[in-house]
Motif scaffolding. Structure first.
Motif, short mmCIF file in Angstrom:
data_model
loop_
_atom_site.label_atom_id
_atom_site.label_comp_id
_atom_site.label_asym_id
_atom_site.label_seq_id
_atom_site.Cartn_x
_atom_site.Cartn_y
_atom_site.Cartn_z
N TYR A 187 -4.88 -6.94 7.63
CA TYR A 187 -3.86 -5.93 7.34
C TYR A 187 -2.46 -6.52 7.49
O TYR A 187 -1.58 -6.28 6.66
CB TYR A 187 -3.99 -4.72 8.27
N GLU A 188 -2.25 -7.30 8.54
CA GLU A 188 -0.94 -7.91 8.76
C GLU A 188 -0.61 -8.89 7.64
O GLU A 188 0.52 -8.95 7.15
CB GLU A 188 -0.91 -8.62 10.12
N GLU A 189 -1.60 -9.65 7.22
CA GLU A 189 -1.41 -10.60 6.11
C GLU A 189 -1.02 -9.86 4.83
O GLU A 189 -0.11 -10.28 4.12
CB GLU A 189 -2.71 -11.36 5.91
N ARG A 196 0.38 -6.89 4.67
CA ARG A 196 1.71 -6.31 4.87
C ARG A 196 2.80 -7.34 4.62
O ARG A 196 3.77 -7.09 3.92
CB ARG A 196 1.83 -5.75 6.29
N ARG A 197 2.60 -8.55 5.17
CA ARG A 197 3.59 -9.61 4.99
C ARG A 197 3.69 -10.04 3.53
O ARG A 197 4.79 -10.28 3.02
CB ARG A 197 3.27 -10.80 5.87
N ALA A 198 2.56 -10.13 2.85
CA ALA A 198 2.57 -10.50 1.44
C ALA A 198 3.31 -9.45 0.62
O ALA A 198 4.08 -9.78 -0.29
CB ALA A 198 1.15 -10.67 0.92
N SER A 199 3.09 -8.19 0.95
CA SER A 199 3.77 -7.11 0.24
C SER A 199 5.28 -7.18 0.46
O SER A 199 6.06 -7.06 -0.47
CB SER A 199 3.23 -5.76 0.72
N LEU A 200 5.69 -7.41 1.71
CA LEU A 200 7.12 -7.53 2.01
C LEU A 200 7.72 -8.74 1.29
O LEU A 200 8.84 -8.67 0.77
CB LEU A 200 7.35 -7.65 3.51
N TRP A 201 6.97 -9.84 1.27
CA TRP A 201 7.46 -11.05 0.60
C TRP A 201 7.65 -10.78 -0.90
O TRP A 201 8.66 -11.15 -1.47
CB TRP A 201 6.49 -12.22 0.81
N ASN A 202 6.68 -10.12 -1.50
CA ASN A 202 6.75 -9.84 -2.94
C ASN A 202 7.89 -8.89 -3.27
O ASN A 202 8.39 -8.89 -4.39
CB ASN A 202 5.42 -9.29 -3.45
N SER A 207 10.76 -8.98 -1.63
CA SER A 207 12.01 -9.63 -1.23
C SER A 207 12.69 -10.30 -2.41
O SER A 207 12.10 -10.51 -3.46
CB SER A 207 11.76 -10.66 -0.13
#
Length: 97
Positions: A65-67, A69-75, A77
Motif C-alpha cells: 500500500y505504501e509503495e 501511495r508513493r508511486a501515485s504521489l510521484w506520478n 508530481s
C-alpha cells in the motif's frame, strides 16, 4: 480460510493457500512471492511446507500500500516527466559510459 474457527483465530502461521486467499491471488502466485523472497516465509516439517507468519503478511500488505501511495504521489508530481529522475541513477551511469 475461515477466521471464525478457533484454529484460524489462534494460528500464528498461514499456509500458502491461506496466504493466497488473503492476497486474492492464485496459490502459484503466492508460491512465487515466497520463492523470490519478496514475501518472507519459513519451511517447516519433514516435507518442508511453507508457512507465512500473519504479522509478516500484514507488513507485506502495508508495504505494498505504501509503495502504491508513493508511486501515485510521484506520478502526480512535477518531476514525474523528468527522464533522469524517472529512470533512476543506474540509467544515468550506463548512458554516460
Amino acid at each position: 480460510m475461515n477466521d471464525a474457527s478457533p484454529r484460524g483465530a489462534l494460528a500464528r502461521f498461514l499456509t500458502i493457500a491461506d496466504t493466497a486467499e488473503m492476497l486474492s491471488v492464485s496459490v502459484g502466485q503466492a508460491y512465487s512471492l515466497v520463492r523470490s523472497g519478496e514475501l518472507p516465509a519459513i519451511r517447516i516439517g519433514v516435507r518442508g511446507q511453507w508457512r507465512v507468519e500473519r504479522d509478516v503478511l500484514e507488513s507485506y500488505i502495508d508495504a505494498r500500500y505504501e509503495e502504491a501511495r508513493r508511486a501515485s504521489l510521484w506520478n502526480q508530481s512535477d518531476f514525474a516527466n523528468v527522464t533522469e529522475l524517472a529512470l533512476g541513477e543506474d540509467h544515468i551511469r550506463t548512458s554516460r559510459s
